[in-house]
Design a protein around this motif. Sequence first.
Motif, PDB file in Angstrom:
ATOM      1  N   UNK A  96       0.820  -1.201   0.000  1.00 56.67           N
ATOM      2  CA  UNK A  96       0.000   0.000   0.000  1.00 56.67           C
ATOM      3  C   UNK A  96       0.858   1.256   0.000  1.00 56.67           C
ATOM      4  N   UNK A  97       0.302   2.332  -0.532  1.00 49.51           N
ATOM      5  CA  UNK A  97       0.994   3.625  -0.585  1.00 49.51           C
ATOM      6  C   UNK A  97       0.040   4.701  -0.101  1.00 49.51           C
ATOM      7  N   UNK A 127      -5.448   6.208   2.954  1.00 45.31           N
ATOM      8  CA  UNK A 127      -4.950   7.038   4.045  1.00 45.31           C
ATOM      9  C   UNK A 127      -4.009   6.207   4.913  1.00 45.31           C
ATOM     10  N   UNK A 128      -3.189   6.891   5.665  1.00 45.41           N
ATOM     11  CA  UNK A 128      -2.255   6.199   6.548  1.00 45.41           C
ATOM     12  C   UNK A 128      -2.992   5.327   7.565  1.00 45.41           C
ATOM     13  N   UNK A 129      -4.062   5.845   8.141  1.00 46.62           N
ATOM     14  CA  UNK A 129      -4.829   5.061   9.119  1.00 46.62           C
ATOM     15  C   UNK A 129      -5.350   3.773   8.491  1.00 46.62           C
ATOM     16  N   UNK A 130      -5.919   3.876   7.303  1.00 46.74           N
ATOM     17  CA  UNK A 130      -6.466   2.688   6.632  1.00 46.74           C
ATOM     18  C   UNK A 130      -5.367   1.705   6.247  1.00 46.74           C
ATOM     19  N   UNK A 131      -4.218   2.216   5.816  1.00 45.59           N
ATOM     20  CA  UNK A 131      -3.135   1.320   5.385  1.00 45.59           C
ATOM     21  C   UNK A 131      -2.542   0.557   6.560  1.00 45.59           C
ATOM     22  N   UNK A 143       3.404  -1.378   3.646  1.00 45.49           N
ATOM     23  CA  UNK A 143       2.877  -0.116   3.111  1.00 45.49           C
ATOM     24  C   UNK A 143       3.829   1.025   3.440  1.00 45.49           C
ATOM     25  N   UNK A 144       3.825   2.040   2.577  1.00 44.56           N
ATOM     26  CA  UNK A 144       4.521   3.297   2.846  1.00 44.56           C
ATOM     27  C   UNK A 144       3.491   4.257   3.422  1.00 44.56           C
ATOM     28  N   UNK A 145       3.718   4.717   4.656  1.00 48.71           N
ATOM     29  CA  UNK A 145       2.749   5.576   5.336  1.00 48.71           C
ATOM     30  C   UNK A 145       3.371   6.909   5.700  1.00 48.71           C
ATOM     31  N   UNK A 146       2.500   7.883   5.947  1.00 46.41           N
ATOM     32  CA  UNK A 146       2.943   9.236   6.302  1.00 46.41           C
ATOM     33  C   UNK A 146       3.083   9.369   7.808  1.00 46.41           C
ATOM     34  N   UNK A 147       4.046  10.143   8.220  1.00 47.93           N
ATOM     35  CA  UNK A 147       4.271  10.422   9.639  1.00 47.93           C
ATOM     36  C   UNK A 147       3.929  11.876   9.950  1.00 47.93           C
ATOM     37  N   UNK A 148       3.717  12.165  11.234  1.00 42.55           N
ATOM     38  CA  UNK A 148       3.707  11.231  12.362  1.00 42.55           C
ATOM     39  C   UNK A 148       2.406  10.439  12.433  1.00 42.55           C
ATOM     40  N   UNK A 262       7.605  15.921   3.433  1.00 44.37           N
ATOM     41  CA  UNK A 262       6.745  14.772   3.718  1.00 44.37           C
ATOM     42  C   UNK A 262       7.587  13.682   4.379  1.00 44.37           C
ATOM     43  N   UNK A 263       7.190  13.277   5.580  1.00 42.25           N
ATOM     44  CA  UNK A 263       7.902  12.219   6.281  1.00 42.25           C
ATOM     45  C   UNK A 263       7.168  10.889   6.065  1.00 42.25           C
ATOM     46  N   UNK A 264       7.883   9.887   5.597  1.00 40.97           N
ATOM     47  CA  UNK A 264       7.283   8.577   5.355  1.00 40.97           C
ATOM     48  C   UNK A 264       8.168   7.494   5.954  1.00 40.97           C
ATOM     49  N   UNK A 265       7.557   6.323   6.160  1.00 39.89           N
ATOM     50  CA  UNK A 265       8.316   5.146   6.565  1.00 39.89           C
ATOM     51  C   UNK A 265       7.568   3.911   6.095  1.00 39.89           C
ATOM     52  N   UNK A 266       8.273   2.834   5.989  1.00 36.09           N
ATOM     53  CA  UNK A 266       7.685   1.570   5.573  1.00 36.09           C
ATOM     54  C   UNK A 266       7.253   0.788   6.810  1.00 36.09           C
ATOM     55  N   UNK A 267       6.033   0.234   6.777  1.00 33.96           N
ATOM     56  CA  UNK A 267       5.552  -0.628   7.863  1.00 33.96           C
ATOM     57  C   UNK A 267       5.173  -1.978   7.282  1.00 33.96           C
ATOM     58  N   UNK A 268       5.312  -3.024   8.087  1.00 32.83           N
ATOM     59  CA  UNK A 268       4.987  -4.369   7.608  1.00 32.83           C
ATOM     60  C   UNK A 268       4.538  -5.248   8.771  1.00 32.83           C
ATOM     61  N   UNK A 269       3.896  -6.348   8.420  1.00 36.71           N
ATOM     62  CA  UNK A 269       3.394  -7.275   9.431  1.00 36.71           C
ATOM     63  C   UNK A 269       4.552  -7.929  10.176  1.00 36.71           C
ATOM     64  N   UNK A 270       4.388  -8.071  11.462  1.00 34.98           N
ATOM     65  CA  UNK A 270       5.408  -8.730  12.271  1.00 34.98           C
ATOM     66  C   UNK A 270       5.615 -10.161  11.777  1.00 34.98           C
ATOM     67  N   UNK A 271       6.869 -10.514  11.549  1.00 31.20           N
ATOM     68  CA  UNK A 271       7.191 -11.864  11.109  1.00 31.20           C
ATOM     69  C   UNK A 271       7.102 -12.086   9.621  1.00 31.20           C
ATOM     70  N   UNK A 272       6.672 -11.096   8.869  1.00 29.13           N
ATOM     71  CA  UNK A 272       6.549 -11.263   7.415  1.00 29.13           C
ATOM     72  C   UNK A 272       7.931 -11.386   6.775  1.00 29.13           C
ATOM     73  N   UNK A 273       8.052 -12.310   5.829  1.00 24.50           N
ATOM     74  CA  UNK A 273       9.332 -12.552   5.158  1.00 24.50           C
ATOM     75  C   UNK A 273       9.423 -11.662   3.918  1.00 24.50           C
TER      76      UNK A 273
END
Length: 291
Positions: A96-97, A127-131, A143-148, A262-273
């Motif tokens: 997601x982006x 949106x960041x919340x939905x992603x 997903x790439x999400x917006x901060x904070x 624009x501040x962004x970071x990548x988030x992912x599921x814990x344990x995802x390969x």
Amino acid sequence: MDLIRHLRFFVAVADKGHFGRAAADLEMTQPPLSQGLRRLEEYIGTPLVHRTQQGAVLTSAGAQLLPHARSLIDDSDRFLTEAVRVAGARAVVRWGACVALPDRLLTACVAALCAETDAAVTTESGTTVDLIDAVRSGKCDFAVVELPTLVDGVEAGPVTKIPRWVVVPKDHRSAHIERPRFPMLSDLAFAAPPRAGNPGAFDAVRDLLRERGLEVDTTSAPDDRAVLAAVAAGTHFGMSTTRPGSAPGVAWLHLAPAATALQVRLVWRTGADIDRYVAALDRVVFRERVR
């Protein structure tokens, strides 16, 4: 017993009305067909056909059960067809982006992911919340999400700042002086994504404007396209990652570039390969960073 196979015997005999013709249709000899049908009758506890010198005639039970036998055989065939399709289907990488991510960066991310895998790549923009919710639930792998923003329940990579400009109508007074200041935008409303999409980012921008001496009314603009449209109409200013000069009717101001980035970071599921995908997206996003 192989129920589906024996039901095929029953349906073939019912359709042909004759054991010999049914056996030929199934490309087998008559004795195992007849034996198989008897085994089915013993298994369910009732005769299905009357055997006569002229052929085979359905019993009352056989007539009632025949539609159900056809249905089970059809379901079995559909199951096998679907199983073959699923077994041969391509794997899918789901990412997601956030809507704030510029188009040029989104397509570069897709290209980088495609280069890393033979799997199909599907992209969800939101949106960041939905992603973050989508990543937590497994709907998205990362997903790439917006901060904070809060990133509870997911893993998160480092923060990257992407250039973002203050955009104003091309004829606005701030577009024609060497050193514009935020208070000069007081006659314009502020076009920005709704607060619900990322309360932290929304509040951070409003706080920045107040610190720079600007109190404004805010109009909802869900993405960069909507922001630029409102600005081009002459009534709003906004912040955009769209590069300067690419939208008629709009002027780009170099105001507090580090603070407005624009501040962004990548988030992912814990344990995802997904290490290789994370690395690929990090390389793409890093190239766009504020230097």
